[in-house]
Design a protein around this motif. Structure first.
Motif, PDB file in Angstrom:
ATOM      1  N   LYS A   1       0.791  -1.229   0.000  1.00  0.00           N
ATOM      2  CA  LYS A   1       0.000   0.000   0.000  1.00  0.00           C
ATOM      3  C   LYS A   1       0.826   1.284   0.000  1.00  0.00           C
ATOM      4  CE  LYS A   1      -4.129  -2.139   1.950  1.00  0.00           C
ATOM      5  NZ  LYS A   1      -5.083  -2.176   3.094  1.00  0.00           N
ATOM      6  N   PRO A   2       1.845   1.438   0.860  1.00  0.00           N
ATOM      7  CA  PRO A   2       2.601   2.701   0.824  1.00  0.00           C
ATOM      8  C   PRO A   2       3.250   2.977  -0.526  1.00  0.00           C
ATOM      9  CG  PRO A   2       3.056   1.495   2.851  1.00  0.00           C
ATOM     10  CD  PRO A   2       2.292   0.568   1.958  1.00  0.00           C
ATOM     11  N   ALA A   3       3.909   1.969  -1.095  1.00  0.00           N
ATOM     12  CA  ALA A   3       4.563   2.159  -2.391  1.00  0.00           C
ATOM     13  C   ALA A   3       3.534   2.432  -3.480  1.00  0.00           C
ATOM     14  CB  ALA A   3       5.399   0.933  -2.742  1.00  0.00           C
ATOM     15  N   TRP A   4       2.394   1.758  -3.430  1.00  0.00           N
ATOM     16  CA  TRP A   4       1.350   1.969  -4.436  1.00  0.00           C
ATOM     17  C   TRP A   4       0.820   3.400  -4.378  1.00  0.00           C
ATOM     18  CZ3 TRP A   4      -0.316  -0.548  -8.601  1.00  0.00           C
ATOM     19  CH2 TRP A   4      -1.551  -0.199  -9.149  1.00  0.00           C
ATOM     20  N   LEU A   5       0.593   3.923  -3.171  1.00  0.00           N
ATOM     21  CA  LEU A   5       0.097   5.289  -3.029  1.00  0.00           C
ATOM     22  C   LEU A   5       1.089   6.295  -3.594  1.00  0.00           C
ATOM     23  CD1 LEU A   5      -1.431   5.156   0.573  1.00  0.00           C
ATOM     24  CD2 LEU A   5      -2.678   5.356  -1.588  1.00  0.00           C
ATOM     25  N   ILE A   6       2.372   6.081  -3.321  1.00  0.00           N
ATOM     26  CA  ILE A   6       3.395   7.006  -3.802  1.00  0.00           C
ATOM     27  C   ILE A   6       3.470   6.974  -5.326  1.00  0.00           C
ATOM     28  CG2 ILE A   6       5.878   7.468  -3.858  1.00  0.00           C
ATOM     29  CD1 ILE A   6       5.974   6.376  -0.958  1.00  0.00           C
ATOM     30  N   ALA A   7       3.602   5.780  -5.883  1.00  0.00           N
ATOM     31  CA  ALA A   7       3.811   5.648  -7.328  1.00  0.00           C
ATOM     32  C   ALA A   7       2.595   6.113  -8.125  1.00  0.00           C
ATOM     33  CB  ALA A   7       4.154   4.202  -7.664  1.00  0.00           C
ATOM     34  N   THR A   8       1.411   5.643  -7.744  1.00  0.00           N
ATOM     35  CA  THR A   8       0.222   5.996  -8.528  1.00  0.00           C
ATOM     36  C   THR A   8      -0.197   7.442  -8.287  1.00  0.00           C
ATOM     37  OG1 THR A   8      -1.268   5.150  -6.795  1.00  0.00           O
ATOM     38  CG2 THR A   8      -0.584   3.615  -8.530  1.00  0.00           C
ATOM     39  N   GLY A   9       0.032   7.949  -7.073  1.00  0.00           N
ATOM     40  CA  GLY A   9      -0.307   9.345  -6.804  1.00  0.00           C
ATOM     41  C   GLY A   9       0.487  10.288  -7.683  1.00  0.00           C
ATOM     42  N   GLU A  10       1.779  10.004  -7.839  1.00  0.00           N
ATOM     43  CA  GLU A  10       2.614  10.857  -8.681  1.00  0.00           C
ATOM     44  C   GLU A  10       2.330  10.639 -10.161  1.00  0.00           C
ATOM     45  OE1 GLU A  10       4.942  13.443  -7.746  1.00  0.00           O
ATOM     46  OE2 GLU A  10       3.401  13.111  -6.229  1.00  0.00           O
ATOM     47  N   ASP A  11       2.186   9.378 -10.568  1.00  0.00           N
ATOM     48  CA  ASP A  11       1.947   9.101 -11.989  1.00  0.00           C
ATOM     49  C   ASP A  11       0.606   9.655 -12.465  1.00  0.00           C
ATOM     50  OD1 ASP A  11       4.372   7.908 -12.166  1.00  0.00           O
ATOM     51  OD2 ASP A  11       3.638   5.876 -12.514  1.00  0.00           O
ATOM     52  N   SER A  12      -0.354   9.794 -11.546  1.00  0.00           N
ATOM     53  CA  SER A  12      -1.673  10.313 -11.927  1.00  0.00           C
ATOM     54  C   SER A  12      -1.658  11.808 -12.210  1.00  0.00           C
ATOM     55  CB  SER A  12      -2.694  10.014 -10.822  1.00  0.00           C
ATOM     56  OG  SER A  12      -2.887   8.622 -10.677  1.00  0.00           O
ATOM     57  N   ARG A  13      -0.553  12.492 -11.892  1.00  0.00           N
ATOM     58  CA  ARG A  13      -0.477  13.923 -12.167  1.00  0.00           C
ATOM     59  C   ARG A  13      -0.470  14.226 -13.664  1.00  0.00           C
ATOM     60  NH1 ARG A  13       1.253  17.171  -7.931  1.00  0.00           N
ATOM     61  NH2 ARG A  13       2.137  16.098  -6.120  1.00  0.00           N
ATOM     62  N   TYR A  14       0.041  13.293 -14.460  1.00  0.00           N
ATOM     63  CA  TYR A  14       0.255  13.583 -15.875  1.00  0.00           C
ATOM     64  C   TYR A  14      -1.042  13.427 -16.661  1.00  0.00           C
ATOM     65  CZ  TYR A  14       5.177  13.391 -14.669  1.00  0.00           C
ATOM     66  OH  TYR A  14       6.385  13.636 -14.091  1.00  0.00           O
ATOM     67  N   PRO A  15      -1.350  14.377 -17.539  1.00  0.00           N
ATOM     68  CA  PRO A  15      -2.632  14.331 -18.268  1.00  0.00           C
ATOM     69  C   PRO A  15      -2.767  13.137 -19.192  1.00  0.00           C
ATOM     70  CG  PRO A  15      -1.194  16.070 -19.140  1.00  0.00           C
ATOM     71  CD  PRO A  15      -0.554  15.578 -17.881  1.00  0.00           C
ATOM     72  N   ASP A  16      -1.654  12.556 -19.642  1.00  0.00           N
ATOM     73  CA  ASP A  16      -1.721  11.427 -20.574  1.00  0.00           C
ATOM     74  C   ASP A  16      -1.718  10.070 -19.870  1.00  0.00           C
ATOM     75  OD1 ASP A  16      -1.751  13.122 -22.746  1.00  0.00           O
ATOM     76  OD2 ASP A  16       0.431  13.116 -22.985  1.00  0.00           O
ATOM     77  N   THR A  17      -1.783  10.065 -18.554  1.00  0.00           N
ATOM     78  CA  THR A  17      -1.754   8.800 -17.819  1.00  0.00           C
ATOM     79  C   THR A  17      -2.995   7.970 -18.120  1.00  0.00           C
ATOM     80  OG1 THR A  17      -0.406   9.682 -16.035  1.00  0.00           O
ATOM     81  CG2 THR A  17      -1.756   7.766 -15.517  1.00  0.00           C
ATOM     82  N   ASP A  18      -2.791   6.694 -18.383  1.00  0.00           N
ATOM     83  CA  ASP A  18      -3.901   5.763 -18.585  1.00  0.00           C
ATOM     84  C   ASP A  18      -4.317   5.190 -17.234  1.00  0.00           C
ATOM     85  OD1 ASP A  18      -3.747   6.105 -21.347  1.00  0.00           O
ATOM     86  OD2 ASP A  18      -2.291   4.471 -21.568  1.00  0.00           O
TER      87      ASP A  18
END
Length: 253
Positions: free
Chosen positions: A174-191
């Protein structure tokens, strides 16, 4: 059910001979991209007086592998420091690209009934965008969780306990998932699913934490402890860190 959040991040790496006759005011370098300029680069020293140089891009900004195109990409970063550092460095290898950087979590812990004796771990369970460096740490945490529940057990008992062990292994993610997906979701082209209101608030707060990390050693220590998974993400919400982070001017300004 499989969750998948893909920022479409790619990177391209190669080795250089470090120039020994030019003193640099830094030991390593990270030129960070942002949603507006999704290009970055990293220089880290390795053995044999070498540098490992990596170019990073997101979406349509994938770093190339061709010699001239690679150098042009390096020169296009937000800072010219990395490109300047390479001018006197000797390339030792061709560039090699990697593109499979999606975050994927298959929620085996939710399967009912769970097959006796089955345990799913590692990348078969969850894989992360490797830019955050969490893969090996998560594997070690999973091994610890499993060992703590197997020590001293009889084989038949272990088989019966695998549903609970699978639950324990999932908690490590959970901690690693929150960090990685939280940051990756910033980008407008993220799927993948877009963050809701709470997710956007968390991203805005973390942007302030990141801004404070550049100048405040207390915030920097807490941030890197969380990033390395030595502390839980809640560490960044303590009054001591929050006060310092919220005093920092908004990075959007």
């Amino acid at each position: 059910m499989t969750e998948r959040i893909d920022a479409r991040l790619g990177y391209s790496s190669r080795y250089y001979r470090r120039p020994v006759d030019r003193a640099a005011p830094w030991k390593a370098m990270y030129v960070q991209g942002n949603p507006d300029v999704p290009r970055g680069g990293v220089i880290v020293p390795v053995e044999g007086d070498r540098w490992l140089v990596t170019l990073i891009g997101q979406g349509d900004h994938q770093p190339p592998t061709g010699e001239q195109e690679w150098l042009v990409f390096a020169a296009s970063l937000r800072s010219g420091e990395l490109s300047d550092a390479l001018k006197d460095a000797e390339p030792l290898s061709d560039a090699v690209a990697f593109r499979a950087t999606a975050n994927e979590w298959t929620h085996f812990e939710r399967v009912r009934p769970w097959p006796r004796g089955l345990l799913v771990v590692g990348d078969a369970l969850c894989r992360f965008n490797p830019v955050y460096g969490h893969g090996m740490t998560i594997a070690a945490l999973q091994a610890q969780a499993i060992a703590g529940r197997l020590t001293g057990r009889e084989p038949a008992d272990i088989t019966a306990r695998t549903p609970g062990i699978q639950q324990a292994v999932a908690k490590c993610l959970k901690p690693a998932w929150l960090i990685a997906t939280g940051e990756d979701s910033r980008y407008p082209d993220t799927d993948g699913p877009r963050p809701g209101r709470l997710g956007r608030m968390q991203q805005d707060y973390l942007a302030r934490v990141l801004a404070a990390t550049n100048t405040d050693p207390v915030v920097a220590g807490a941030f890197f402890a969380v990033l390395s998974l030595n502390r839980p993400p809640q560490t960044l919400l303590t009054p001591r860190i929050a006060t310092r982070a919220l005093r920092t001017p908004s990075p959007r300004g």
